[in-house]
Design a protein around this motif. Structure first.
Motif, PDB file in Angstrom:
ATOM      1  N   PHE A  76      -3.677  -0.636   7.566  1.00 31.84           N
ATOM      2  CA  PHE A  76      -3.404  -1.298   8.838  1.00 31.84           C
ATOM      3  C   PHE A  76      -4.590  -1.059   9.775  1.00 31.84           C
ATOM      4  O   PHE A  76      -5.514  -0.296   9.454  1.00 31.84           O
ATOM      5  CB  PHE A  76      -2.114  -0.737   9.463  1.00 31.84           C
ATOM      6  N   ASN A  77      -4.568  -1.704  10.926  1.00 33.24           N
ATOM      7  CA  ASN A  77      -5.615  -1.546  11.931  1.00 33.24           C
ATOM      8  C   ASN A  77      -5.369  -0.267  12.729  1.00 33.24           C
ATOM      9  O   ASN A  77      -4.376  -0.163  13.450  1.00 33.24           O
ATOM     10  CB  ASN A  77      -5.625  -2.770  12.860  1.00 33.24           C
ATOM     11  N   SER A  78      -6.293   0.683  12.613  1.00 31.98           N
ATOM     12  CA  SER A  78      -6.090   1.990  13.245  1.00 31.98           C
ATOM     13  C   SER A  78      -6.237   1.962  14.762  1.00 31.98           C
ATOM     14  O   SER A  78      -5.919   2.953  15.430  1.00 31.98           O
ATOM     15  CB  SER A  78      -7.071   3.010  12.656  1.00 31.98           C
ATOM     16  N   SER A  79      -6.728   0.863  15.338  1.00 34.19           N
ATOM     17  CA  SER A  79      -6.783   0.754  16.794  1.00 34.19           C
ATOM     18  C   SER A  79      -5.470   0.210  17.358  1.00 34.19           C
ATOM     19  O   SER A  79      -5.258   0.219  18.572  1.00 34.19           O
ATOM     20  CB  SER A  79      -7.939  -0.149  17.226  1.00 34.19           C
ATOM     21  N   VAL A  80      -4.594  -0.263  16.470  1.00 31.62           N
ATOM     22  CA  VAL A  80      -3.303  -0.813  16.875  1.00 31.62           C
ATOM     23  C   VAL A  80      -2.163   0.145  16.556  1.00 31.62           C
ATOM     24  O   VAL A  80      -1.243   0.325  17.351  1.00 31.62           O
ATOM     25  CB  VAL A  80      -3.060  -2.176  16.186  1.00 31.62           C
ATOM     26  N   LEU A  81      -2.244   0.780  15.384  1.00 33.92           N
ATOM     27  CA  LEU A  81      -1.197   1.691  14.919  1.00 33.92           C
ATOM     28  C   LEU A  81      -1.804   2.992  14.429  1.00 33.92           C
ATOM     29  O   LEU A  81      -2.940   3.021  13.950  1.00 33.92           O
ATOM     30  CB  LEU A  81      -0.411   1.053  13.764  1.00 33.92           C
ATOM     31  N   GLU A  82      -1.032   4.065  14.547  1.00 34.67           N
ATOM     32  CA  GLU A  82      -1.367   5.311  13.884  1.00 34.67           C
ATOM     33  C   GLU A  82      -0.101   5.858  13.241  1.00 34.67           C
ATOM     34  O   GLU A  82       1.000   5.633  13.746  1.00 34.67           O
ATOM     35  CB  GLU A  82      -1.973   6.338  14.852  1.00 34.67           C
ATOM     36  N   ASP A 116      -2.504  -7.479  20.685  1.00 39.97           N
ATOM     37  CA  ASP A 116      -3.150  -6.945  19.482  1.00 39.97           C
ATOM     38  C   ASP A 116      -2.348  -7.338  18.239  1.00 39.97           C
ATOM     39  O   ASP A 116      -1.123  -7.487  18.291  1.00 39.97           O
ATOM     40  CB  ASP A 116      -3.261  -5.423  19.552  1.00 39.97           C
ATOM     41  N   GLU A 117      -3.062  -7.457  17.125  1.00 35.83           N
ATOM     42  CA  GLU A 117      -2.427  -7.793  15.852  1.00 35.83           C
ATOM     43  C   GLU A 117      -2.968  -6.892  14.753  1.00 35.83           C
ATOM     44  O   GLU A 117      -4.064  -6.353  14.861  1.00 35.83           O
ATOM     45  CB  GLU A 117      -2.697  -9.253  15.479  1.00 35.83           C
ATOM     46  N   THR A 118      -2.199  -6.735  13.694  1.00 34.33           N
ATOM     47  CA  THR A 118      -2.665  -6.000  12.533  1.00 34.33           C
ATOM     48  C   THR A 118      -1.989  -6.519  11.270  1.00 34.33           C
ATOM     49  O   THR A 118      -0.810  -6.882  11.294  1.00 34.33           O
ATOM     50  CB  THR A 118      -2.405  -4.491  12.666  1.00 34.33           C
ATOM     51  N   ALA A 119      -2.751  -6.560  10.194  1.00 36.44           N
ATOM     52  CA  ALA A 119      -2.157  -6.813   8.886  1.00 36.44           C
ATOM     53  C   ALA A 119      -1.482  -5.529   8.409  1.00 36.44           C
ATOM     54  O   ALA A 119      -1.845  -4.417   8.820  1.00 36.44           O
ATOM     55  CB  ALA A 119      -3.230  -7.243   7.902  1.00 36.44           C
ATOM     56  N   LEU A 120      -0.482  -5.667   7.557  1.00 34.44           N
ATOM     57  CA  LEU A 120       0.170  -4.536   6.896  1.00 34.44           C
ATOM     58  C   LEU A 120       0.000  -4.772   5.393  1.00 34.44           C
ATOM     59  O   LEU A 120       0.778  -5.498   4.784  1.00 34.44           O
ATOM     60  CB  LEU A 120       1.648  -4.463   7.273  1.00 34.44           C
ATOM     61  N   ASN A 121      -1.048  -4.204   4.838  1.00 33.73           N
ATOM     62  CA  ASN A 121      -1.392  -4.454   3.437  1.00 33.73           C
ATOM     63  C   ASN A 121      -0.974  -3.265   2.574  1.00 33.73           C
ATOM     64  O   ASN A 121      -1.402  -2.134   2.810  1.00 33.73           O
ATOM     65  CB  ASN A 121      -2.890  -4.693   3.287  1.00 33.73           C
ATOM     66  N   LEU A 122      -0.150  -3.536   1.593  1.00 34.33           N
ATOM     67  CA  LEU A 122       0.378  -2.472   0.734  1.00 34.33           C
ATOM     68  C   LEU A 122      -0.135  -2.624  -0.691  1.00 34.33           C
ATOM     69  O   LEU A 122       0.000  -3.688  -1.303  1.00 34.33           O
ATOM     70  CB  LEU A 122       1.907  -2.504   0.733  1.00 34.33           C
ATOM     71  N   ALA A 123      -0.722  -1.546  -1.198  1.00 35.50           N
ATOM     72  CA  ALA A 123      -1.070  -1.453  -2.614  1.00 35.50           C
ATOM     73  C   ALA A 123      -0.079  -0.485  -3.246  1.00 35.50           C
ATOM     74  O   ALA A 123       0.092   0.641  -2.756  1.00 35.50           O
ATOM     75  CB  ALA A 123      -2.498  -0.956  -2.796  1.00 35.50           C
ATOM     76  N   ALA A 124       0.609  -0.909  -4.305  1.00 34.15           N
ATOM     77  CA  ALA A 124       1.665  -0.083  -4.887  1.00 34.15           C
ATOM     78  C   ALA A 124       1.602  -0.101  -6.411  1.00 34.15           C
ATOM     79  O   ALA A 124       1.346  -1.144  -7.021  1.00 34.15           O
ATOM     80  CB  ALA A 124       3.033  -0.579  -4.422  1.00 34.15           C
ATOM     81  N   GLU A 125       1.839   1.061  -6.995  1.00 34.86           N
ATOM     82  CA  GLU A 125       1.980   1.200  -8.445  1.00 34.86           C
ATOM     83  C   GLU A 125       3.314   1.879  -8.718  1.00 34.86           C
ATOM     84  O   GLU A 125       3.670   2.861  -8.045  1.00 34.86           O
ATOM     85  CB  GLU A 125       0.850   2.029  -9.029  1.00 34.86           C
ATOM     86  N   LEU A 126       4.048   1.372  -9.714  1.00 33.21           N
ATOM     87  CA  LEU A 126       5.368   1.887 -10.051  1.00 33.21           C
ATOM     88  C   LEU A 126       5.441   2.205 -11.534  1.00 33.21           C
ATOM     89  O   LEU A 126       4.865   1.500 -12.363  1.00 33.21           O
ATOM     90  CB  LEU A 126       6.446   0.842  -9.712  1.00 33.21           C
ATOM     91  N   TRP A 127       6.195   3.283 -11.880  1.00 31.71           N
ATOM     92  CA  TRP A 127       6.387   3.660 -13.280  1.00 31.71           C
ATOM     93  C   TRP A 127       7.844   4.034 -13.532  1.00 31.71           C
ATOM     94  O   TRP A 127       8.542   4.507 -12.632  1.00 31.71           O
ATOM     95  CB  TRP A 127       5.525   4.878 -13.642  1.00 31.71           C
ATOM     96  N   ASP A 128       8.305   3.831 -14.762  1.00 27.97           N
ATOM     97  CA  ASP A 128       9.650   4.272 -15.123  1.00 27.97           C
ATOM     98  C   ASP A 128       9.589   5.666 -15.745  1.00 27.97           C
ATOM     99  O   ASP A 128       8.517   6.275 -15.850  1.00 27.97           O
ATOM    100  CB  ASP A 128      10.340   3.257 -16.034  1.00 27.97           C
ATOM    101  N   LYS A 129      10.758   6.188 -16.164  1.00 28.97           N
ATOM    102  CA  LYS A 129      10.808   7.567 -16.657  1.00 28.97           C
ATOM    103  C   LYS A 129      10.089   7.740 -17.989  1.00 28.97           C
ATOM    104  O   LYS A 129       9.824   8.872 -18.411  1.00 28.97           O
ATOM    105  CB  LYS A 129      12.253   8.044 -16.769  1.00 28.97           C
TER     106      LYS A 129
END
Length: 208
Positions: free
Chosen positions: A50-56, A107-120
């Motif tokens: 995210f944009n660190s000048s908008v959110l922390e 102010d605006e910000t993108a919320l970009n998520l990179a995610a990896e998932l695994w099973d048991k």
């Protein structure tokens, strides 16, 4: 031995962040990270940018799975992971990210998520990850002076009775005035602002 493997082309499992999320400057906001329609989720790794000048980021807290590590020291990122040996299924909120909204109205910000998932079984769970975005708006600031007080109540009442012109639908001023979120400027908005001034509602105009 039989195994069901999800399609990478059209995975059923999804993570969708909100689009056009409205955040109020000077507040905190809890953003849940939910993995929908997952089967046997046992471990995950995520990086929310995210944009660190908008959110922390103030903190990341565990949901249905234990947090195994989190790194909140990289500006503009919340990096965290978790695991649960037995695995979990369904619509699973794995964690909640608490933001401090440090930007200003507009102010605006993108919320970009990179995610990896695994099973048991340590197999990758394919997932469709949809990023989102947020913009900052001071709800209740009907006269656009940068604060919310009883003058805003009066402004709305004057607009309702025709002593002043109502803001055009969809404009920032309209969005700040329409605190009831019913796509109209009316007496109910004035009432909500008056209740906020009496500390009966919070900055998002939710009842306390």
């Amino acid at each position: 031995v039989n195994a069901t493997i999800g399609s990478y082309a059209n995975p059923a499992t999804k993570i969708e962040l909100p689009e056009d999320l409205v955040l109020v400057p000077g507040t905190t906001y809890d953003l849940p990270i939910t993995v929908n329609q997952v089967s046997g989720l046992a471990a995950y790794q995520m990086d929310l940018a995210f944009n660190s000048s908008v959110l922390e980021v103030e903190d990341v807290t565990a949901g249905a799975m234990d947090l195994t590590a989190k790194n909140l020291k990289v500006p503009g990122h919340a990096i965290f992971n978790g695991a649960k040996v037995s695995g979990v299924s369904g619509d699973v909120t794995v964690a909640t990210v608490r933001f401090n909204v440090i930007g200003k109205t507009g102010d605006e910000t993108a919320l970009n998520l990179a995610a990896e998932l695994w099973d048991k079984n340590t197999l990758v769970i394919p997932a469709n990850v949809v990023s989102g975005d947020a913009y900052l708006l001071l709800y209740g600031d009907a006269n656009s002076d940068g604060k919310v007080n009883q003058v805003d109540t009066l402004t709305v009442l004057q607009e309702v009775v025709g002593l002043d012109t109502k803001p055009a639908s969809g404009t920032p001023k309209f969005l700040m005035t329409d605190v009831t979120r019913n796509n109209a400027v009316e007496v109910g908005d004035a009432m909500f602002i008056a209740q906020y001034c009496a500390e009966l509602r919070d900055a998002y105009f939710r009842i306390k």
